[in-house]
Design a protein around this motif. Structure first.
Motif, PDB file in Angstrom:
ATOM      1  N   THR A  38      -3.920   9.817  -4.055  1.00 40.99           N
ATOM      2  CA  THR A  38      -3.593   8.912  -5.466  1.00 40.99           C
ATOM      3  C   THR A  38      -3.367   7.932  -4.214  1.00 40.99           C
ATOM      4  O   THR A  38      -3.132   8.093  -3.546  1.00 40.99           O
ATOM      5  N   GLY A  40      -1.354   4.437  -3.726  1.00 43.52           N
ATOM      6  CA  GLY A  40       0.620   4.992  -4.175  1.00 43.52           C
ATOM      7  C   GLY A  40       0.247   3.437  -4.939  1.00 43.52           C
ATOM      8  O   GLY A  40       1.522   3.334  -5.094  1.00 43.52           O
ATOM      9  N   LYS A  45      -1.439   3.700  -8.994  1.00 44.21           N
ATOM     10  CA  LYS A  45      -0.621   4.854  -9.014  1.00 44.21           C
ATOM     11  C   LYS A  45      -1.111   6.314  -9.769  1.00 44.21           C
ATOM     12  O   LYS A  45      -0.447   5.533 -11.125  1.00 44.21           O
TER      13      LYS A  45
END
Length: 113
Positions: A38, A40, A45
């Motif tokens: 993912t 960040g 996020k």
């Protein structure tokens, strides 16, 4: 809406990507406990995830886009942000480890949304 990377060694490329993320050298990507990626930053996020899959016979490393469980769909803005950030990371840090990368515009294995 997958990312498809053509490489002779998809397993080694995935290992390099995980290592770069762990060492904070892959932009702002983070991994989840189950190995998904993912982006960040606070804005992105856990908004979506990339699930890596190695396709040995096709010599491909694929990242399928996975929606967050409470989402009904993935917006174009979210899809675009995740795809451009991952392609940018690949080109910036791993350009010698693959021949080409494709971002699909429709659901493609291993997407899940």
């Amino acid at each position: 809406m997958a990312i498809i990377i053509h490489t002779d060694h998809p397993d080694l490329l995935l290992d390099k990507i995980y290592e770069a993320i762990e060492n904070k050298k892959a932009d702002k990507w983070v991994t989840t406990t189950d190995g998904y990626l993912t982006y960040g930053t606070l804005l992105w996020k856990n908004e979506a995830f990339f699930k890596p899959q190695i396709w040995v016979d096709d010599k491909q490393l694929r990242f399928g886009l996975i929606k967050r469980k409470d989402r009904k769909h993935i917006s174009t803005k979210l899809y675009t942000a995740f795809h451009t950030k991952l392609v940018e990371t690949l080109l910036s840090h791993f350009d010698r480890d693959f021949r080409n990368v494709t971002a699909t515009a429709v659901r493609t294995d291993p997407d899940r949304f």
